[in-house]
Design an enzyme around this catalytic site. Structure first.
Site, short mmCIF file in Angstrom:
data_model
loop_
_atom_site.label_atom_id
_atom_site.label_comp_id
_atom_site.label_asym_id
_atom_site.label_seq_id
_atom_site.Cartn_x
_atom_site.Cartn_y
_atom_site.Cartn_z
N SER A 215 23.16 2.28 19.76
CA SER A 215 22.37 1.17 20.32
C SER A 215 21.97 1.54 21.74
CB SER A 215 23.20 -0.11 20.30
OG SER A 215 22.46 -1.21 20.78
N HIS A 295 31.00 -8.91 23.11
CA HIS A 295 29.61 -8.82 22.66
C HIS A 295 28.85 -10.11 22.93
CE1 HIS A 295 26.09 -8.47 19.98
NE2 HIS A 295 26.15 -7.22 20.41
N HIS A 319 18.12 0.44 18.07
CA HIS A 319 19.39 0.84 17.48
C HIS A 319 19.16 1.49 16.13
CE1 HIS A 319 20.58 -2.98 14.93
NE2 HIS A 319 20.03 -2.07 14.17
#
Length: 362
Positions: A215, A295, A319
């Site tokens: 990512s 996250h 990503h």
């Protein structure tokens, strides 16, 4: 979502037995795109050649990288090459040269003749570690996502083109919906990580349906104000999350995580970074992404950034996610410490999530 293309091209579509996770009447909040490959492409190769070194051996590592890049440029070598660097959990500077191939026959020929020397036992030297981490998934087993169409990264560099705007993004579960194979498979992991030893060289045999996510972030085109906003408000939160996965991700199913800076051909750092994580399964990755505080913080910081700048934002995000079958994986390490890459899946330090098996070979 009839105004959008499907992330899954028609030639890879199959009867769906696993439900999609797209919310009812969902419309994506911003445009995103996916890489399109020629219909003749059935498999790709992602090969990560790494070298780790302590400070007084870095010149040896750089000489090795220079030689590898020269070897990758020969006939039958990789058509696309990238470089990246990071400081790992043990304080080793690690440089990785990434090669992408559009078929595994070409890669296998080059690797047998040249590439396998990267981890040859004769290269074993104290203070230096070499490793090769390779996935060669069939095209149904990986997906890509881009926020812009004018700059390709990673495995998309060997694609034919990008799609138009796709509909399967901007919600939890989008990456599973973009994976062609997930239409009829839950992609559950199976097996137990194990290792075999050949002198100083170690080969890791991970689980079936191992998951890799890369990512990335690219702020090359940001002006001074946007650059300051990204570097001060977003990048520190991202680094905190990446360090958490590196240091404490094992119980969550994250075997290893690297937060890397992309390098130019001359070895200079660029305004590009990416996280690269090996996960026990796609499900483990999804659970961290959807609910873990680290996250959630990354997602919140990015949302505030994009809300502040709106359409003027130049930050590019992308990503790629791969879920590899057991026979699509190759991991080999020479002289590396036991937390290097997939070696961490079999080490028994505190917090280890899975048992492992060790086999000695001559």
């Amino acid at each position: 979502m009839s105004d959008y293309e499907s992330a899954i091209p028609a030639h890879l579509a199959s009867a769906r037995t696993c439900p999609v996770r797209t919310p009812h009447n969902f419309r994506p909040p911003y445009p995103s795109y996916t890489a399109r490959y020629d219909t003749s492409t059935t498999r790709v190769v992602m090969a990560y050649f790494g070298v780790q070194s302590i400070s007084d051996k870095r010149h040896v590592a750089q000489e090795a990288v220079t030689g590898l890049r020269r070897q990758l440029a020969v006939a039958a070598g990789s058509p696309r090459i990238e470089r990246a660097r990071y400081l790992d959990e043990r304080g080793y500077e690690t440089e990785i040269v990434i090669g992408y191939w559009g078929n595994d026959e070409t890669f296998n020929r080059w690797f047998t003749e040249i590439g396998s020397e990267w981890t040859a036992p004769r290269r074993h030297t104290d203070g230096i570690g070499f490793f090769v981490e390779v996935l060669h998934p069939e095209v149904r087993r990986f997906e890509t996502l881009f926020s812009a169409v004018d700059r390709l990264e990673g495995v998309a560099r060997i694609s034919e083109t990008l799609s138009g705007e796709i509909g399967e993004h901007g919600y939890w579960g989008g990456m599973r919906d973009r994976l062609p194979i997930a239409a009829a498979s839950a992609l559950e992991p199976s097996g137990t990580p194990s290792v075999t030893h050949d002198g100083p060289r170690t080969r890791v045999h991970p689980v079936d349906n191992l998951c890799l996510i890369r990512s990335g972030q690219d702020w090359t085109d940001a002006d001074d104000d946007e650059r300051a906003l990204y570097l001060n408000d977003v990048a520190p939160v991202l680094r905190t999350g990446m360090n958490f996965l590196r240091d404490a991700g094992r119980p969550l199913g994250c075997f290893a995580n690297r937060y890397m800076t992309v390098l130019s051909d001359d070895g200079d750092p660029l305004d590009k970074t990416f996280g690269m994580s090996w996960w026990r399964s796609l499900g483990d990755l999804e659970r961290w992404a959807e609910s873990h505080p680290t996250h959630v913080a990354i997602f919140g910081a990015a949302l505030r950034y994009l809300s502040t700048l709106g359409p003027a934002a130049t930050l590019r995000l992308y990503h790629e996610v791969t879920v590899a079958a057991a026979d699509e994986q190759f991991f080999e390490y020479l002289g590396c410490h036991d937390e290097t890459g997939m070696l961490a899946s079999t080490s028994h330090r505190s917090g280890a999530a899975l048992d492992s098996e060790v086999v000695e070979t001559s």
